[in-house]
Enzyme design. Sequence first.
Site, PDB file in Angstrom:
ATOM      1  N   SER A  28     -32.139  -3.835  -8.905  1.00 13.44           N
ATOM      2  CA  SER A  28     -31.035  -3.247  -8.135  1.00 13.44           C
ATOM      3  C   SER A  28     -30.973  -3.881  -6.755  1.00 13.44           C
ATOM      4  O   SER A  28     -31.896  -3.745  -5.946  1.00 13.44           O
ATOM      5  CB  SER A  28     -31.245  -1.742  -7.976  1.00 13.44           C
ATOM      6  OG  SER A  28     -30.416  -1.277  -6.922  1.00 13.44           O
ATOM      7  N   HIS A  40     -28.390  -5.467 -11.258  1.00 12.90           N
ATOM      8  CA  HIS A  40     -27.869  -4.095 -11.202  1.00 12.90           C
ATOM      9  C   HIS A  40     -27.192  -3.888  -9.844  1.00 12.90           C
ATOM     10  O   HIS A  40     -27.797  -4.069  -8.795  1.00 12.90           O
ATOM     11  CB  HIS A  40     -29.016  -3.108 -11.391  1.00 12.90           C
ATOM     12  CG  HIS A  40     -28.583  -1.679 -11.475  1.00 12.90           C
ATOM     13  ND1 HIS A  40     -28.068  -1.110 -12.623  1.00 12.90           N
ATOM     14  CD2 HIS A  40     -28.585  -0.692 -10.541  1.00 12.90           C
ATOM     15  CE1 HIS A  40     -27.776   0.160 -12.398  1.00 12.90           C
ATOM     16  NE2 HIS A  40     -28.075   0.445 -11.136  1.00 12.90           N
ATOM     17  N   ASP A  53     -25.154  -1.368  -7.444  1.00 11.01           N
ATOM     18  CA  ASP A  53     -24.896   0.052  -7.178  1.00 11.01           C
ATOM     19  C   ASP A  53     -23.732   0.228  -6.209  1.00 11.01           C
ATOM     20  O   ASP A  53     -23.847  -0.083  -5.033  1.00 11.01           O
ATOM     21  CB  ASP A  53     -26.147   0.688  -6.555  1.00 11.01           C
ATOM     22  CG  ASP A  53     -27.260   0.873  -7.569  1.00 11.01           C
ATOM     23  OD1 ASP A  53     -26.997   1.476  -8.625  1.00 11.01           O
ATOM     24  OD2 ASP A  53     -28.388   0.414  -7.300  1.00 11.01           O
ATOM     25  N   MET A 113     -21.386   2.831  -4.281  1.00  9.91           N
ATOM     26  CA  MET A 113     -21.382   4.241  -3.849  1.00  9.91           C
ATOM     27  C   MET A 113     -20.223   4.497  -2.903  1.00  9.91           C
ATOM     28  O   MET A 113     -19.951   3.679  -2.023  1.00  9.91           O
ATOM     29  CB  MET A 113     -22.688   4.551  -3.111  1.00  9.91           C
ATOM     30  CG  MET A 113     -23.932   4.288  -3.921  1.00  9.91           C
ATOM     31  SD  MET A 113     -25.388   4.618  -2.927  1.00  9.91           S
ATOM     32  CE  MET A 113     -26.677   4.271  -4.116  1.00  9.91           C
ATOM     33  N   HIS A 164     -22.974  -0.258 -11.639  1.00 11.15           N
ATOM     34  CA  HIS A 164     -23.201   1.197 -11.721  1.00 11.15           C
ATOM     35  C   HIS A 164     -22.298   1.870 -10.695  1.00 11.15           C
ATOM     36  O   HIS A 164     -22.551   1.801  -9.495  1.00 11.15           O
ATOM     37  CB  HIS A 164     -24.698   1.448 -11.433  1.00 11.15           C
ATOM     38  CG  HIS A 164     -25.093   2.890 -11.416  1.00 11.15           C
ATOM     39  ND1 HIS A 164     -26.308   3.316 -10.920  1.00 11.15           N
ATOM     40  CD2 HIS A 164     -24.449   4.014 -11.839  1.00 11.15           C
ATOM     41  CE1 HIS A 164     -26.396   4.632 -11.024  1.00 11.15           C
ATOM     42  NE2 HIS A 164     -25.281   5.083 -11.572  1.00 11.15           N
ATOM     43  N   MET A 189     -21.056   4.792  -8.758  1.00 12.53           N
ATOM     44  CA  MET A 189     -21.311   6.165  -8.297  1.00 12.53           C
ATOM     45  C   MET A 189     -20.140   6.558  -7.411  1.00 12.53           C
ATOM     46  O   MET A 189     -20.269   6.696  -6.191  1.00 12.53           O
ATOM     47  CB  MET A 189     -22.653   6.208  -7.541  1.00 12.53           C
ATOM     48  CG  MET A 189     -23.839   6.121  -8.482  1.00 12.53           C
ATOM     49  SD  MET A 189     -25.362   5.682  -7.644  1.00 12.53           S
ATOM     50  CE  MET A 189     -25.200   3.900  -7.650  1.00 12.53           C
ATOM     51  N   MET A 239     -30.404   8.712 -15.526  1.00 14.38           N
ATOM     52  CA  MET A 239     -30.873   8.660 -14.130  1.00 14.38           C
ATOM     53  C   MET A 239     -32.228   9.348 -14.046  1.00 14.38           C
ATOM     54  O   MET A 239     -32.394  10.478 -14.513  1.00 14.38           O
ATOM     55  CB  MET A 239     -29.885   9.360 -13.197  1.00 14.38           C
ATOM     56  CG  MET A 239     -28.577   8.636 -12.948  1.00 14.38           C
ATOM     57  SD  MET A 239     -28.705   6.966 -12.276  1.00 14.38           S
ATOM     58  CE  MET A 239     -29.596   7.227 -10.751  1.00 14.38           C
ATOM     59  N   ASP A 294     -32.994   4.413 -14.348  1.00 17.18           N
ATOM     60  CA  ASP A 294     -32.678   3.987 -12.983  1.00 17.18           C
ATOM     61  C   ASP A 294     -33.199   5.006 -11.977  1.00 17.18           C
ATOM     62  O   ASP A 294     -32.756   6.157 -11.972  1.00 17.18           O
ATOM     63  CB  ASP A 294     -31.147   3.843 -12.875  1.00 17.18           C
ATOM     64  CG  ASP A 294     -30.694   3.333 -11.522  1.00 17.18           C
ATOM     65  OD1 ASP A 294     -31.553   2.974 -10.685  1.00 17.18           O
ATOM     66  OD2 ASP A 294     -29.454   3.290 -11.305  1.00 17.18           O
TER      67      ASP A 294
END
Length: 216
Positions: free
Chosen positions: A7, A32, A34, A36, A65, A67, A136, A174
Site C-alpha cells: 500500500s 495497492h 488507497d 480516501m 481501494h 474508501m 478489512m 488489508d
Amino acid sequence: MNYLAPSILAADFSCLGEQVKCLDRAGAQYVHIDVMDGNFVPSISFGMPVIQTLRPCTGRVFDVHLMIEEPSRYLKEFVKCGADMITVHAESCRHLDRTIDEIRQLGIRASVALNPGTDLSVLEYVLPKLDMVLVMTVNPGFGGQKFIGYTKDKIRKLRRIMEERGIKADIEVDGGITLENVGSVLEAGANVIVAGSAVFKGDIEENVKSFLEVMG
Ligand code: DX5
Ligand code: ZN
C-alpha cells in the site's frame, strides 16, 4: 496463487514514482492504491492525478481501494487513469449490485470490501460476480493500525463459503499485516496481501522479498 499488494499510503510521497519502481523490481505483483475522501473515512489521501502520474512507472496491477462515498460516480475516471481492479466498500454503495456491474462493464476486475464489523451476509447474492473480496483487518482510514484478531475467523468463514459454492475469487486482507502475522492470514484462506508500513518502513526491496518468501 498468492499476491503481494504493497500500500503506497505508507510510501515517501516526495519520491513516489521511484518507490513504485522499487516495488516492481523487488517482485511485488500488485500496487495497492488507497483513495480516501474525508467522508467515508476521516482522512483524505490522493486521487486520479496521482494514479495517472504513477501509471507509466510500472506495468504491475493497480489495485485501487476506494474508501469514498458512492464510488459509482467516479468509476470511469479511475479506469481512465489506470486502475486494473477496483474495490468498493459495501458500506458506501447504495446500490452495490449495480456498482459491481458498472465496474465489470468497464472491463476491469471488481471487488468488494467489508469493514471489520460488517457481516459476510451482505455478499450472499453478489459473490458470484466478484473477482475478489477485501476483508478489512483494521477499520479503514489510516495506515499503521493494529490487526483486529477476530477478522481471521471471518476470512476462514468466507473461504469456506466460497469453497462450498464453488467460487474461486481471491480474498485480500488489508490493515496491520506484518511478517509475523502474514502466515496466519494465509492459513485462514487469504491470498492477496496488502501491507503498508511493513513494506515501506526500512528497506523496501528487502521487505518485499521477505514477504514474497514467506508467501511462497
Ligand atoms: C487502511 C488502508 C490500508 C493501509 C494499510 O485504511 O486501506 O491499505 O494503508 O496500511 P498498514 O499495512 O500500515 O496497516
Ligand atoms: Zn487499502
